[in-house]
Design a protein around this motif. Structure first.
Motif, PDB file in Angstrom:
ATOM      1  N   HIS A   1       0.825  -1.220   0.000  1.00 12.61           N
ATOM      2  CA  HIS A   1       0.000   0.000   0.000  1.00 12.61           C
ATOM      3  C   HIS A   1       0.851   1.259   0.000  1.00 12.61           C
TER       4      HIS A   1
ATOM      5  N   ASP B   1       6.560   1.979   5.744  1.00 15.82           N
ATOM      6  CA  ASP B   1       5.415   1.069   5.924  1.00 15.82           C
ATOM      7  C   ASP B   1       4.528   1.160   4.686  1.00 15.82           C
TER       8      ASP B   1
ATOM      9  N   HIS C   1       7.438  -6.110   3.071  1.00 18.72           N
ATOM     10  CA  HIS C   1       6.971  -5.105   4.039  1.00 18.72           C
ATOM     11  C   HIS C   1       8.014  -4.967   5.133  1.00 18.72           C
TER      12      HIS C   1
END
Ligand code: ZN
Length: 434
Positions: free
Chosen positions: A88, A99, A201
């Motif tokens: 994302h 992040d 991630h």
């Protein structure tokens, strides 16, 4: 293709990676940290920066009704099930730069490394910039990925962003998406047309720092149930009221929190991984004060575990805890809307391949259950084989102090690239195009 050449090709993309992280940081700067608000100006700028970088790599750019960003490297057989690598591009308010963004940039850097190596994949590889993963804003999880897969929960488009008060549908329309298509259940991604979903991630806990290892291979993503906006109703009373007459909502909240902590301790002692978090926990400052017994109390609750049966049992235990407190303290719990996310199992074949890749690349192998939720779980929930790579990061996440080194990022990206070559590498072109 040998592992050393793959590691070298990824390492040679250091300048590109550093420049992209810098550009994203500048786009999102919101002292302290960065804010990439989903379906807002911050996320829009990140999408524009990433799309420009993808265009310069020659990738095909497209979108969908949820305004996700797809950047596709054509494979030899364009009709074959494709691979998605993504994460994302939104962040929490005043969060860190890595992040989410690290997973999207890892996809682009892997594409650049494949180009450098002159490798064509058998199938299309799409780097996906996913919308609105951080549920702090709309209090709904996996909005972008579930929008793409046609699995958004009922009513999601009508929830309001906590700061703007505008609905998700309005925000999506602002960013060029099509909320009506999402409402009718249209899906852009057919699970049958996807071979795998891989997400890199940052780690959001210090396990890798503690272990002194750069990357970890994910063993599973927890499912959760959540009450974003719960309330306890008691009675506002004079501070002199004897205890037996009181219906104190704040003490009921305190009972609730300690009972949940005991529940967690019990699971810890049995070695059953779970977590519970009461993120909001407060009386109403407009009504309550020094001389009033608090008659209402507000809280949020997130309970997570790696096994659906454990999660179901926790759900029942929370019900029992609440019933006991209501009876004992004469209060009522109004839990409000309940949200759920399914447990995200990692595909055993992907986990095994990543373990082999780490060995081939000389990376010390570390396996890790994800403490956090990720879009990868939304893909796993519809049967897409999923895997994740975690990269060492100091200082946790959801704060401005995330600290991932570019060396560790490139190590994780080398593993991602190795997996792509191993899984779908079709041919080496005679003329490499770096
Ligand atoms: Zn994230």
């Amino acid at each position: 293709m040998d592992a050393a050449s793959i590691a070298e090709a990824a390492a040679d993309e250091r300048d590109r990676a550093a420049a992209l992280f810098d550009a994203l940081r500048r786009d999102g700067l919101d002292d302290p940290g960065v804010s990439r608000d989903p379906y807002g100006a911050g996320e829009q700028r990140a999408h524009a920066t990433v799309a420009t970088a993808a265009t310069s790599l020659g990738l095909e750019i497209s979108g969908d009704a949820a305004a996700n960003l797809y950047m596709t490297l054509p494979g030899r057989d364009r009709s074959a099930p494709s691979i998605i690598v993504g994460s994302h591009l939104d962040s929490v308010p005043h969060g860190g730069n890595f992040d989410g963004a690290a997973g999207v940039l890892a996809g682009l850097v892997a594409v650049a490394a494949l180009r450098r190596l002159g490798i064509t994949l058998e199938c299309d590889l799409t780097v996906m910039g996913i919308r609105a993963e951080e549920s702090i804003w709309f209090q709904v999880s996996y909005i972008g990925s579930r929008g793409a897969l046609g699995t958004l929960p009922d009513g999601a488009l009508e929830v309001r962003r906590i700061d703007t008060g505008r609905t998700l549908a309005e925000h999506i329309a602002d960013c060029g998406g099509n909320p009506d298509a999402l409402r009718s259940g249209d899906r852009h991604l057919d699970p049958a047309s996807l071979r795998a979903y891989l997400e890199l991630h940052i780690e959001q806990a210090p396990s890798l720092v503690e272990a002194g290892k750069p990357v970890a291979i994910c063993t599973g993503i927890p499912g959760n149930f959540r009450y974003p906006d719960a309330r306890i109703e008691g009675s506002n009373d004079h501070v002199g009221l004897p205890r037996r007459f009181r219906r104190d909502a704040a003490l009921a909240g305190a009972d609730f929190s300690t009972a949940l902590d005991r529940l967690w301790e019990e699971h810890d002692a049995k070695g059953i991984p779970m977590a519970c978090t009461i993120g909001r926990f407060h009386t109403d400052p407009a009504q309550h004060g020094l001389t009033i017994v608090p008659g209402s109390f507000h809280f949020s609750l997130d309970v997570r575990a790696y096994d659906e049966a454990v999660l179901a049992d926790l759900d029942a235990r929370v019900d029992a805890i609440i019933a006991g407190i209501e009876q004992r303290r004469g209060v009522r719990f109004h839990r409000g809307p309940k949200a759920r996310a399914a447990v995200g199992p990692v595909a055993p074949a992907i986990r095994a391949a990543l373990t082999a890749g780490a060995a081939a690349l000389g990376l010390p192998v570390h396996e890790l259950g994800s403490p956090a939720s990720h879009d990868a779980a939304a893909f796993a929930a519809v049967g897409v084989p999923m895997g994740m790579i975690f990269v060492r990061n100091a200082n946790g996440s959801h704060n401005p102090h995330e600290a991932m080194t570019i060396d560790d990022f490139l190590a994780g990206t080398a593993l991602l690239t190795w997996w792509l070559v191993e899984t779908a590498g079709a041919s080496v072109e005679t003329t490499a195009a770096p």
